[in-house]
Structures are given as structure tokens and as C-alpha cells.
Write an enzyme that holds these catalytic residues in place. Structure first.
Site, PDB file in Angstrom:
ATOM      1  CG  ASP A  70      -2.356  -6.670  35.879  1.00  8.54           C
ATOM      2  OD1 ASP A  70      -1.532  -5.916  35.839  1.00  8.54           O
ATOM      3  OD2 ASP A  70      -3.335  -6.448  36.604  1.00  8.54           O
ATOM      4  CE  LYS A  96      -2.370  -3.771  28.866  1.00  6.23           C
ATOM      5  NZ  LYS A  96      -3.027  -5.155  29.728  1.00  6.23           N
ATOM      6  N   GLY A 116       1.521  -1.548  34.886  1.00  6.74           N
ATOM      7  CA  GLY A 116       2.990  -2.497  34.891  1.00  6.74           C
ATOM      8  C   GLY A 116       3.404  -2.893  33.715  1.00  6.74           C
ATOM      9  CG  HIS A 117       3.628  -1.937  30.517  1.00  8.45           C
ATOM     10  ND1 HIS A 117       2.532  -2.872  29.702  1.00  8.45           N
ATOM     11  CD2 HIS A 117       3.648  -1.078  29.412  1.00  8.45           C
ATOM     12  CE1 HIS A 117       1.518  -1.960  28.981  1.00  8.45           C
ATOM     13  NE2 HIS A 117       2.578  -1.079  29.586  1.00  8.45           N
ATOM     14  CD  GLN A 154      -4.839   1.015  33.165  1.00  7.90           C
ATOM     15  OE1 GLN A 154      -5.147   1.951  32.771  1.00  7.90           O
ATOM     16  NE2 GLN A 154      -3.613   1.280  33.353  1.00  7.90           N
TER      17      GLN A 154
HETATM   18  P1  IMP Z   1      -6.203   3.243  39.378  1.00  7.18           P
HETATM   19  O1  IMP Z   1      -6.020   2.983  37.993  1.00  7.18           O
HETATM   20  O2  IMP Z   1      -5.052   3.223  40.163  1.00  7.18           O
HETATM   21  O3  IMP Z   1      -6.935   4.231  39.728  1.00  7.18           O
HETATM   22  O4  IMP Z   1      -7.041   1.915  40.332  1.00  7.18           O
HETATM   23  C1  IMP Z   1      -8.897   1.571  39.201  1.00  7.18           C
HETATM   24  C2  IMP Z   1      -8.854   0.131  39.350  1.00  7.18           C
HETATM   25  O5  IMP Z   1      -8.159  -0.416  38.455  1.00  7.18           O
HETATM   26  C3  IMP Z   1      -7.846  -0.519  40.477  1.00  7.18           C
HETATM   27  O6  IMP Z   1      -9.141  -1.687  40.917  1.00  7.18           O
HETATM   28  C4  IMP Z   1      -7.008  -0.942  40.464  1.00  7.18           C
HETATM   29  O7  IMP Z   1      -6.196  -2.558  41.115  1.00  7.18           O
HETATM   30  C5  IMP Z   1      -6.796  -1.518  38.726  1.00  7.18           C
HETATM   31  N1  IMP Z   1      -5.752  -1.205  37.837  1.00  7.18           N
HETATM   32  C6  IMP Z   1      -5.277   0.058  38.172  1.00  7.18           C
HETATM   33  N2  IMP Z   1      -4.404  -0.565  36.960  1.00  7.18           N
HETATM   34  C7  IMP Z   1      -4.347  -1.594  36.397  1.00  7.18           C
HETATM   35  C8  IMP Z   1      -3.457  -2.183  36.115  1.00  7.18           C
HETATM   36  O8  IMP Z   1      -1.966  -1.921  35.131  1.00  7.18           O
HETATM   37  N3  IMP Z   1      -4.154  -3.361  36.189  1.00  7.18           N
HETATM   38  C9  IMP Z   1      -4.676  -4.080  36.874  1.00  7.18           C
HETATM   39  N4  IMP Z   1      -4.945  -3.590  37.340  1.00  7.18           N
HETATM   40  C10 IMP Z   1      -5.647  -2.130  36.941  1.00  7.18           C
END
Ligand code: IMP
Length: 457
Positions: free
Chosen positions: A13, A16, A40-41, A230
Site C-alpha cells: 500500500d 505504487k 489493490g491499486h 504488496q
Molecule cells: P494474502 O496475500 O492474502 O495471503 O495475505 C497475506 C498478508 O499480506 C496479510 O497480512 C495481508 O493483509 C497482506 N497483504 C496482501 N496483499 C496486500 C496488499 O496489496 N497490500 C497490503 N497488504 C497486503
């Protein structure tokens, strides 16, 4: 012609999407190389807001090809929803979107597993995943025997393979559900087959061997822009395991996820928020569970793009960011959301941790050590001015410049881009850092305060 990487250096977040959108102008192809619909962008363009997840934000520009590579896990229904959303607002996909036939497909059992398994069965702290089936899909990819790739949806044996996997998954899910005392409906192989066969037809014009496409493009001199999803601290191998995502979200994932070797990349931009945020479980040493944290959350609108969860907020962590800047081979820094800090009397930067009474500047490899880390802060004067209309670095208040300069100094890399608002125009571009030609000095080493891993403590 060389490529550029945009890599998040925190816990995701970092805005980017805005930067990728800006840089797209100078590139021919935007490449998404890992993650899935967990990302999410948000891009604001001419007053319009676009929320994208898997499709690179380059899709908003004419003449740019957007490539989703084999390192990504792809939920067809979710991609189609995104395509429909864009098309309903006049953005046509045409031949602008390519999806790798090597990308692993997210199925309903992955989503069920994600929701069943996160924390509840192991008895440990929940990771707090996005519930999009990301981890279970990557697990099946690595396990190989229960995996289906996008290209497999078009093969004559798809129905049989799916039937076999659904049988196995129904048994596994029933076992996990009963261990967790949860009721779960059985998966229906025929219904899943029909849904996915329909999705496959819709996606067919976009499915390609993206590895070959990108290698040809790189060799032909096309300019590639790699968009990380991420942040580096969520990297499966180098992040705060197990509170991470299941892919290489730091710079180390670019080559493996896309199939394009590092020799084609000559500019790596590390993206940072001017403070820290994290969504989900896991350590966040500089977290402010107080009025400052609230201030950052409200001013920065720190609620997840995908899940709407409130993000945890805290001060800038230079120990963590320096680690990830090195890990991702960053040449320059882009500091986002600087405007959010306006109005604070003072701002803080964590420049070391105290762990069990020892001062540490090396980012710990174990999440438990990081949980015990007490931040050592440098306190700098804040600024009251609204920054949203500032367009030149020299027009920033002195205190804001000092803050940015200190971040650059601590990370050993120049701050070349500063964002002071969501719009494209709210961006300060400083002198470009030239292509990497070996002349850039490595970051000045910090005094080493080794913190042994529990294995050899
Ligand atoms: P997963 O990717 O859904 O397996 O989540 C694993 C961890 O990564 C969790 O703490 C999510 O909140 C975090 N996470 C996954 N995608 C994002 C993102 O795009 N932004 C921020 N945190 C993320």
C-alpha cells in the site's frame, strides 16, 4: 532498452499504482509479475478514481501493453470483473492485455482453504490474509500435483483433471473443516467446470506465452516497467515470515515471476510511504495505537483497497526500509503521502531497534525478535503547511525537506520523487538518477550490531 522496476519497500500500500501510472508514459509494456487479487491499486487521473487489482494501471494509457505473467496467481472471475469495470468506463482491453498461460488459477477450494486455515487450526496468531485464496494457490503450485494453470483450461483433459482434484479437495476440506468445527458445503465439480470453461472463453483472446513475448520485447529494445505488488516486507522468503504473502514481493521476484532476467533492468525505484502502515497480523515496531496513529489513518485514508480493513499506522521505520532497499537493489527512492504528515508538531524516524537490551540496526530474520523490538527514534520538527499544491522540492517547507533528506541519508539512496496527493500532478520530480552503470556507490554501511538468529543465539 532497459527496464524499470517499481518496488514497495514496506508492508504494501505504498501508492505504487500512482507511480506506475506516471512512469507508464516512458514505457511500452507494464508487467505484473507476482501476487494476485490480494493487491489493490488506486490511480487518480483527471479527477477520476480507478481501483485496480490484477490488471496493471498501464491499461489506462493508449499504446501500452499490460502483461500479467506466470508468477501471478489468477482468479478468472475476478479478472473478468475488473475487465468489465474498465470497459464500462470506456477503457477497451483490445490486444492491450496479455495473461500468461503459465499463471496458476485460483479455484473456489483455494478461497475455502484460505478462510479455514489462517491461524485457526495451527492455534497461532492469524496472518490476516485477504481471503483471496492466494497462499493455497501458491501452495498447490509448489506441490504440483493439484495445480491447474491458465493454459490448462483449454486442454481436452481439463474436465477430468478438475474432477480428480475436486475429489481430493473435498476430502481435505472436510477434514480441515471438522478439525475447526466448521460446516462446509461440498464442491461441485460439474458446476466449477462450467464456470471456469465459460471464463476461459472470455479470457481466450488475452492468453499468451508471456515469457516469450517479454523476452522478444526486451531483445527488440522495448521499454519494460515491472510493477511490484504488496511490499518487500511481505516477501515470502525475506519478509516477516509467517506474516507475509506467498510470493516474492521484493525486487528479488522480478526475474523469477516474469521470466525476464535482471540484465534487462537498469532502474529500480523503491517506493515508501512517509510513515508506516500494515494491514493484517504480524509485527509493526513503530505502530502508534494512539492519537498519532488515528491522525495518520484518517488523513491518509488508510483503509484497505481490497478488504476495506483499517490499516495499522506508525512512524517511518528506517531499519526496515534500509533492509528492503538493499534487498531490492534500489537506485532511488520515491516518498509518497508526504502531505499526510502536515500538522504534526514533530515527526519521528526509527533509526535503530533495542531488542533484549541490545541496540540493533540489522533487520531481524525472525518475527518474534521483531515483535520485541523497541524503536529508537530520531525526532525532527514537523510542519504545519498544506503540501498538496507544492510542485517543486525547494518549495517544500524546510522541515519537510529535512525529513526527506534524513530518510535518504539513512537509506543511502536519493529521494528522487515525492508525492503530495493522489493526483498525477501532485508529484515532485527531482533530478533523475541516471541508469545504473556501476558508478553508484553502495549505501554507506551502518555500524553493524549483529543480532544472532535464535538458531545460534
Ligand atoms: P494474502 O496475500 O492474502 O495471503 O495475505 C497475506 C498478508 O499480506 C496479510 O497480512 C495481508 O493483509 C497482506 N497483504 C496482501 N496483499 C496486500 C496488499 O496489496 N497490500 C497490503 N497488504 C497486503
Amino acid at each position: 532498452m532497459p527496464g524499470t522496476c517499481v518496488i514497495g519497500l514496506q508492508w504494501g500500500d505504498e501508492a505504487k499504482g500512482k507511480l506506475v501510472d506516471l512512469l507508464t508514459e516512458e514505457h511500452d509494456i507494464v508487467v505484473r509479475y507476482q501476487g494476485g487479487a490480494n493487491a489493490g491499486h488506486t490511480v487518480v487521473c483527471n479527477g477520476q478514481t480507478w481501483k485496480l487489482s490484477l490488471i496493471p494501471s498501464g491499461i489506462l494509457r493508449d499504446g501500452v501493453t499490460c502483461v500479467v505473467t506466470g508468477g501471478v496467481v489468477l482468479d478468472p472471475a475476478s479478472v473478468i470483473r475488473e475487465m468489465d469495470g474498465l470497459e464500462s468506463r470506456g477503457v477497451s482491453m483490445g490486444s492491450k492485455l496479455l495473461l500468461s498461460d503459465r499463471a496458476h488459477v485460483v479455484f473456489p477450494w483455494h478461497i475455502a482453504e484460505d478462510r479455514l486455515l489462517d491461524g485457526s487450526l495451527s492455534g497461532g496468531e492469524a496472518i490476516g490474509t485477504t481471503g483471496r485464496g492466494i497462499g493455497p494457490c501458491y501452495r498447490d503450485k509448489v506441490g504440483r500435483s493439484l495445480a491447474i494453470r491458465l493454459g490448462d483450461l483449454y486442454r481436452p483433459d481439463f474436465r477430468d483433471t478438475l474432477g480428480h482434484i475436486v475429489e481430493v479437495k473435498n476430502r481435505l476440506l472436510a477434514g480441515w473443516a471438522s478439525a475447526g468445527h466448521t460446516a462446509l458445503a461440498e464442491l461441485d465439480a460439474a458446476a466449477i467446470h462450467d464456470d471456469y470453461a465459460r471464463h476461459a472463453e472470455r479470457l481466450r483472446p488475452h492468453v499468451a506465452d508471456t515469457t516469450a513475448f517479454l523476452l522478444d520485447a526486451a531483445e527488440e529494445g522495448k521499454r519494460l516497467l515491472f510493477e511490484g505488488a504488496q511490499g518487500s516486507l511481505l516477501d515470502i522468503d525475506h519478509g516477516t515470515f509467517p506474516f507475509v504473502t506467498s510470493s516474492n514481493s521484493s525486487g528479488v521476484g522480478v526475474a523469477s515471476g516474469s521470466g525476464v532476467p535482471g540484465r534487462w533492468v537498469d532502474r529500480v525505484i523503491g517506493v515508501l510511504k512517509a510513515y508506516s502502515t500494515r494491514v493484517g497480523g504480524g509485527p509493526l515496531p513503530t505502530e502508534q495505537s494512539n492519537a498519532t496513529g488515528e491522525y495518520l489513518r484518517e488523513r491518509g485514508r488508510e483503509y484497505g483497497t481490497v478488504t476495506r480493513r483499517p490499516r495499522r499506522c506508525g512512524w517511518f521505520d528506517a531499519v526496515a526500509a534500509r533492509y528492503t532497499a538493499r534487498l531490492s537493489g534500489v537506485d532511488e527512492l520515491s516518498v509518497m503521502l508526504l502531505d499526510v504528515l502536515s500538522g504534526l508538531d514533530e515527526v519521528r524516524i526509527c533509526s535503530a531497534y533495542e531488542i533484549d537490551g541490545r541496540r540493533v540496526t540489522q533487520f531481524p530474520s525472525h518475527a518474534d525478535d521483531l515483535k520485541r523490538a523497541v524503536p529508537v527514534y530520531e525526532t525532527l520538527p514537523g510542519w504545519g503547511e498544506d503540501l498538496s499544491a507544492v510542485r517543486g522540492y525547494d518549495n517544500l517547507p524546510r522541515a519537510a525537506r529535512n525529513y526527506l533528506d534524513r530518510i535518504g541519508e539513512l537509506l543511502g539512496r536519493p529521494v528522487s520523487i515525492v508525492s503530495v496527493g493522489p493526483d498525477r500532478e501532485q508529484t515532485i520530480l527531482r533530478d533523475r538518477v541516471g541508469p545504473r552503470d556501476g558508478s553508484a556507490a553502495p549505501p554507506k554501511p551502518w555500524p553493524r550490531h549483529p543480532h544472532p538468529s535464535p538458531a545460534n543465539a
